[in-house]
Each structure stands twice: as structure tokens, then as C-alpha cells.
Enzyme design. Structure first.
Site, PDB file in Angstrom:
ATOM      1  N   HIS A 180      15.097  36.283   0.078  1.00 22.63           N
ATOM      2  CA  HIS A 180      16.134  35.597  -0.706  1.00 22.63           C
ATOM      3  C   HIS A 180      17.283  35.176   0.201  1.00 22.63           C
ATOM      4  O   HIS A 180      17.670  35.954   1.075  1.00 22.63           O
ATOM      5  CB  HIS A 180      16.661  36.538  -1.787  1.00 22.63           C
ATOM      6  N   GLY A 190       0.855  -1.199   0.000  1.00 17.60           N
ATOM      7  CA  GLY A 190       0.000   0.000   0.000  1.00 17.60           C
ATOM      8  C   GLY A 190       0.883   1.238   0.000  1.00 17.60           C
ATOM      9  O   GLY A 190       1.683   1.429   0.915  1.00 17.60           O
ATOM     10  N   SER A 191       0.732   2.060  -1.055  1.00 12.80           N
ATOM     11  CA  SER A 191       1.579   3.260  -1.160  1.00 12.80           C
ATOM     12  C   SER A 191       0.747   4.525  -1.038  1.00 12.80           C
ATOM     13  O   SER A 191       0.959   5.508  -1.734  1.00 12.80           O
ATOM     14  CB  SER A 191       2.356   3.254  -2.478  1.00 12.80           C
ATOM     15  N   GLY A 192      -0.256   4.475  -0.126  1.00 13.39           N
ATOM     16  CA  GLY A 192      -0.989   5.692   0.227  1.00 13.39           C
ATOM     17  C   GLY A 192      -0.154   6.464   1.240  1.00 13.39           C
ATOM     18  O   GLY A 192       1.065   6.253   1.360  1.00 13.39           O
ATOM     19  N   ALA A 193      -0.813   7.340   2.001  1.00 14.52           N
ATOM     20  CA  ALA A 193      -0.088   8.185   2.951  1.00 14.52           C
ATOM     21  C   ALA A 193       0.691   7.343   3.958  1.00 14.52           C
ATOM     22  O   ALA A 193       1.883   7.582   4.202  1.00 14.52           O
ATOM     23  CB  ALA A 193      -1.083   9.092   3.666  1.00 14.52           C
ATOM     24  N   ILE A 194       0.041   6.332   4.522  1.00 15.91           N
ATOM     25  CA  ILE A 194       0.697   5.545   5.572  1.00 15.91           C
ATOM     26  C   ILE A 194       1.865   4.746   4.996  1.00 15.91           C
ATOM     27  O   ILE A 194       2.981   4.762   5.531  1.00 15.91           O
ATOM     28  CB  ILE A 194      -0.324   4.609   6.269  1.00 15.91           C
ATOM     29  N   GLY A 195       1.610   4.050   3.883  1.00 11.75           N
ATOM     30  CA  GLY A 195       2.652   3.218   3.284  1.00 11.75           C
ATOM     31  C   GLY A 195       3.869   4.037   2.873  1.00 11.75           C
ATOM     32  O   GLY A 195       5.007   3.666   3.162  1.00 11.75           O
TER      33      GLY A 195
END
Ligand code: FAD
Ligand code: NAD
Length: 472
Positions: A438, A179-184
Site C-alpha cells: 500500500h 488503422g487503430s490496431g496496436a501500431i495505429g
């Protein structure tokens, strides 16, 4: 028959959303009850935002030390003490959880009811300790929990979710994150930076909810340097004596198998319906069981039931949970005349390095898009953090900012600045009239803003310089 408790507003669930709802209802003059089986602390403090950010903080230290070489700083013999890393995560996490629990003690007497609730009729709840609650209005704020399909659950001790990963005694040697959502994404990169050999799998081709293909491509390149990344693959887990074997296969001919000491299942979260028995609540719900509701009032149809937080499954984020709670609590108290609230611009972040963020609308028809490339941006280069891309979307014809996608250094600050500008309806030209110090990473935004200005009839403000100082 047990005791019957009566109140104007009953709130089910004492997480971030429920606490906010109870507070708002009471502040607006309603008598309240706040029902929770545990009162052990919010998801945010105990297993969510805070422990995950604590692990990420340790990973950032490790990564900074490891990547100090180009600055002429050689740090030999880096040792990661896994048990010490995890102990600090838990110690600090426990402090946050303790503070949350103290806030329960500040509730006026008689309001906190330690029990699990379910509807028996509209405005009527049965508690699992045998008592009943009669409430004129009810706010459901029972949160969400990790999805763990049976094939993953069958891995037993070798699978963890975000609920259990921080309880490990030591770091694993080889970790599969599925799972590569937020948690993963957050945890896979953090473990990789802590020296864990990590593979990140997802059946989808896209990570982290990014909408812009160019930004996603940049994220892909960054993450693939940190760990073994396998997107667009179906994953089959098998239990083994000392861990798990993962088989994967994808449309691009990516087929393989490998052994891992541990699997982190980060497969999404689903609302905690438990045995709330929504049928008895007299409200309509969709095919996933989520009650139909109006996000501006958090009210379900024309009923006396309101929702708040992850349970509502709109934007399962902390700031939205507290906003939901405030709206639901106030409207439950003001019943039957709910006030429609202005919602925040949709805004989510993923705390990878660099940070991923999506704000407002995606690049769409009629929108003008400006780009800032951080691979060669001055201050980002100075800091050795020069990786990332930002696309900023504006409405034609006036260049009013409507959304952004980014993977950018200092992204949490850029994302806030842009979210506030978008919510205020600012144009690219107006932002360019503001001072940019800057050399800063914020200065990088000028590129995207200028492109938008040039594409709209409202060009760069005449009293603003169009030049670029060295390293801007
Ligand atoms: C690993 C992880 C990292 C995260 N990181 C971030 C982040 O960095 N930033 C961010 O914005 N968001 C983050 N989130 C999301 C955020 O934590 C949630 O959006 C938020 O905590 C949801 O709050 P809630 O009040 O809806 O739910 P919760 O805090 O889960 O509260 C729900 C409560 O309801 C109670 N309950 C359940 N059923 C019943 C019942 N039948 N009767 C009575 N009570 C019941 C539970 O005991 C619980 O106390 C993260 C989440 C996770 C899992
Ligand atoms: N920084 C933050 O704000 C933050 C951090 C962590 C979590 N959160 C919240 O927690 C929620 C839940 O996070 P999450 O990452 O678990 O869920 P998610 O829904 O964002 O991601 C789940 C991923 O798992 C994949 N997946 C599902 N089943 C699969 C399978 N069988 N095989 C392979 N891949 C599979 C999906 O394609 C998806 O990419 C998020 O939506 C977010 O709101 C927020």
C-alpha cells in the site's frame, strides 16, 4: 548449376523466430543453415518494437511536462525539437540493431547464408544466388510486412508505414493515422503527445482488439481527449501536392474531408510469402496462404516443414515469435518425433498511456467478472494517472482466473501479474492471499478479485482483511 548445400535443418528468415529456431535446432544436435537475404537485424530491432517504444518514450516525456500543472509545476515555453526526437529514436534503434547484427557474427562459420530462398520440392530450396539447399527439415520464419492497399500506395511520398515512419527528418504538422490496431493506437497517441495534430481513423468500431465493451468505452474516452478519433468510417485517400486529402464517411453520419501533411497506414501486416512457392513445399495452406500447422509443435501436417514467428500468423508478438522458434527448432531436430509444447496464455499489450492489454479468455458464458475502476483508485490518483478500467474474468464455480481486458495505469505490470496467475491456474481467492503493498496501483486489483470471490462459493480467505485502506 550452382553449388548444393546440405543440412539437417534449414531455417528461412533470420528474424527473432528464425534465430531462435536455428539456435534450438543446433542445440539439439542438428546441422543447420540460416538463410536470409539481408541479415540486417530483426523487425523488432529495426522497424518494430524498439523504434516504436523509443518514440513513445519521447512522447511520454512531453506529455508529463505538459500535464505537470495540477501538481503546482508550471513549465513554460515547451518546445518539441522534431528532428532531435527522431534522431534519438534512430540512434538508439541503430544500437539495438547493431547488437542484433553482432549476434549473427556469433553464429558458427558457414551457417549464415545471405540469400533469398524458395522451395523447388519438399526439402529442396533454390537460392537467388544460384545455389541450392537440400535439407531434411525446413523451418519457415520469414515474418510479415505492412499491408499497403493501392489507394494508399498511390499517395507516394505522403504515405508511410511503420517500416518508413521513423526515417522522417521532422515531425509532420498534421497527421492522419489509418488503422487503430496496436501500431495505429501506439503511434497516433505518441505523435499527438509530441504536438502533432493527429486524426485516427478506422473502419471498425473497436480499437486495439479489446473484447470488453466497457473497457473499450473507457479507452475511447481516453484516446478521444488526445486526438481526433473517427471510428466506423470508410476512408478514401487522395494525393495532393503537399500531402494528402482524406475523405471519410461512416454509418453514424460522420462524413468529411481534411488535408494532412502525412498519412500513416497502420492497416495490418501480412505474412511474407514472397515467392516461397509453398506448393512445391508439399504442404497444405488456408485461403490466405498460411500453412496449416499445429501450434503445439509448429509442424505443418505430417510434413517435415515447421513454422515460426509472424509468418505463422497466430499471435504476431515478439515473445510468441521466440517461443515458436524454440518449439519449431527443437522439433525439426527431433524429427520425426515432435514434442507438443504448452503454449503461453494469449497475452498482448498496447503501449498507450494508459496501457491496453488483453489476456486469456474474454468474458463469456458461465464466467464471473470482477471490475476495477482506475478513475478513482488511490495511487493512480496520487500520480495523476487515474483513468482506466479493468475487467477480470474467472471460471465458475471456483473463481479460477481465465482472462482480463484492461486499459490501466501501470498496465504492463498488472498485465504481467495477471497473465502469470492465469497461466498458473490461480483462483481469485489465492491471489487475495498474496501480499499487496500500500499504496500501489496493484492494490486496485483487490476490487475485481473480491467481486469474483463473493460470486463463488470460495469466498475471501478468512485470514484476509476485507477492509480498504485510504486510497486503495
Ligand atoms: C511497429 C511495430 C511495433 C511492434 N511492437 C511490438 C511490441 O511492442 N511487442 C511485441 O511483442 N511485438 C511487437 N511487434 C511485433 C514483433 O516485432 C514481431 O512479432 C516480431 O518481430 C516477428 O519476428 P519474426 O522473426 O517472425 O519476423 P522478422 O523479424 O521480420 O524476420 C523475418 C526475416 O525473414 C527474412 N525473409 C523474408 N523472406 C525471406 C526469404 N524468402 N528467404 C529468406 N529470408 C527471408 C527477412 O529478411 C527477415 O529477416 C511490433 C511490430 C511492429 C511492426
Ligand atoms: N505492443 C505490441 O505488442 C505491438 C505493437 C505494434 C504492433 N504489434 C503487432 O503488429 C501487428 C500489426 O499491427 P497493426 O496495428 O498494423 O494491425 P492490426 O491488424 O492490429 O490493426 C489494423 C487495423 O486497421 C484497420 N483497417 C484495415 N484496413 C483499413 C482501411 N482500409 N480503412 C480503415 N481501417 C482499416 C482494421 O480495422 C484494424 O483495426 C499486431 O497484430 C501486433 O501483433 C504489436
Amino acid at each position: 548449376m550452382g553449388e548444393t548445400l546440405r543440412c539437417e535443418v534449414a531455417v528461412i528468415g533470420a528474424g527473432t523466430a528464425g534465430l531462435a529456431a536455428e539456435r534450438a535446432a543446433r542445440a539439439n544436435g542438428a546441422s543447420t543453415l540460416l538463410i536470409d537475404p539481408a541479415f540486417s537485424g530483426t523487425t523488432c530491432a529495426t522497424v518494430g518494437c524498439m523504434p516504436s517504444k523509443l518514440l513513445i518514450a519521447a512522447a511520454r516525456r512531453a506529455h508529463a511536462v505538459r500535464t505537470a500543472g495540477p501538481f503546482g509545476i508550471e513549465v513554460g515555453g515547451i518546445a518539441i525539437d522534431g528532428p532531435a526526437v527522431l534522431q534519438r529514436v534512430r540512434d538508439e534503434r541503430d544500437r539495438f540493431a547493431r547488437l542484433t547484427r553482432q549476434s549473427f557474427e556469433d553464429l558458427p562459420p558457414g551457417i549464415a547464408i545471405k540469400a533469398c530462398a524458395r522451395f523447388t520440392a519438399p526439402g529442396r530450396l533454390a537460392l537467388d544466388d544460384g545455389r541450392e539447399v537440400e535439407a531434411d527439415r525446413v523451418v519457415i520464419a520469414t515474418g510479415s510486412s505492412p499491408v499497403l492497399p493501392p489507394a494508399f500506395a498511390a499517395l507516394g511520398e505522403s504515405v508511410r508505414t511503420s517500416d518508413t515512419i521513423f526515417e522522417m527528418d521532422d515531425l509532420p504538422r498534421r497527421l492522419a493515422v489509418v488503422g487503430s490496431g496496436a501500431i495505429g493506437l501506439e503511434l497516433a497517441q505518441a505523435f499527438a503527445h509530441l504536438g502533432v495534430e493527429t486524426t485516427l481513423f478506422d473502419r471498425a468500431e473497436h480499437m486495439g482488439g479489446l473484447r470488453c465493451a466497457r473497457v473499450h468505452e473507457r479507452l475511447h474516452a481516453i484516446i478521444a481527449k488526445d486526438l481526433d478519433l473517427r471510428l466506423g468510417v470508410e476512408v478514401t485517400p487522395h494525393a495532393e501536392d503537399d500531402g494528402a486529402r482524406i475523405e471519410w464517411s461512416g454509418g453514424q453520419g460522420d462524413v468529411g474531408e481534411a488535408h494532412f501533411d502525412l498519412v500513416l497506414a497502420a492497416l495490418g501486416r501480412s505474412p511474407q510469402l514472397g515467392d516461397l512457392d509453398l506448393d512445391a513445399a508439399g504442404i497444405a495452406y488456408d485461403e490466405k496462404g498460411i500453412p496449416l500447422h499445429d501450434r503445439r509443435t509448429m509442424r505443418c501436417g505430417d510434413s517435415a516443414v515447421f513454422l515460426a514467428g509472424d509468418f505463422a500468423a497466430d499471435l504476431p508478438l515478439l515473445h510468441e515469435a521466440s517461443h515458436d522458434g524454440a518449439i519449431a527448432g527443437r522439433n525439426a531436430a527431433a524429427f520425426p518425433a515432435p514434442v507438443a509444447a504448452e503454449r503461453h496464455v494469449p497475452f498482448s499489450m498496447i503501449f498507450t498511456e494508459p496501457t491496453v492489454a488483453t489476456i486469456g479468455a474474454a468474458q463469456g458464458e458461465g464466467a464471473v467478472t470482477g471490475t476495477t475502476d482506475f478513475d478513482d483508485q488511490g495511487r493512480a490518483r496520487v500520480e495523476g494517472r487515474n483513468a482506466g478500467l479493468l475487467t477480470l474474468h474467472a471460471a465458475a464455480p471456483d473463481g479460477r482466473l481465465i482472462g482480463a481486458d484492461m486499459v490501466a495505469p501501470a498496465g504492463e505490470h498488472l498485465a504481467h501479474m495477471l497473465a502469470w496467475a492465469i497461466q498458473q491456474g490461480r483462483t481469485a481467492s489465492e491471489l487475495l492471499s498474496m501480499p499487496f503493498y500500500h499504496p500501489t496501483i496493484e492494490e486496485g486489483l483487490k476490487n475485481a478479485l473480491r467481486t469474483i470471490c463473493q460470486a463463488t462459493p470460495i469466498d475471501l480467505p478468512q485470514d484476509q482483511d476485507a477492509g480498504t485502506p485510504p486510497g486503495a
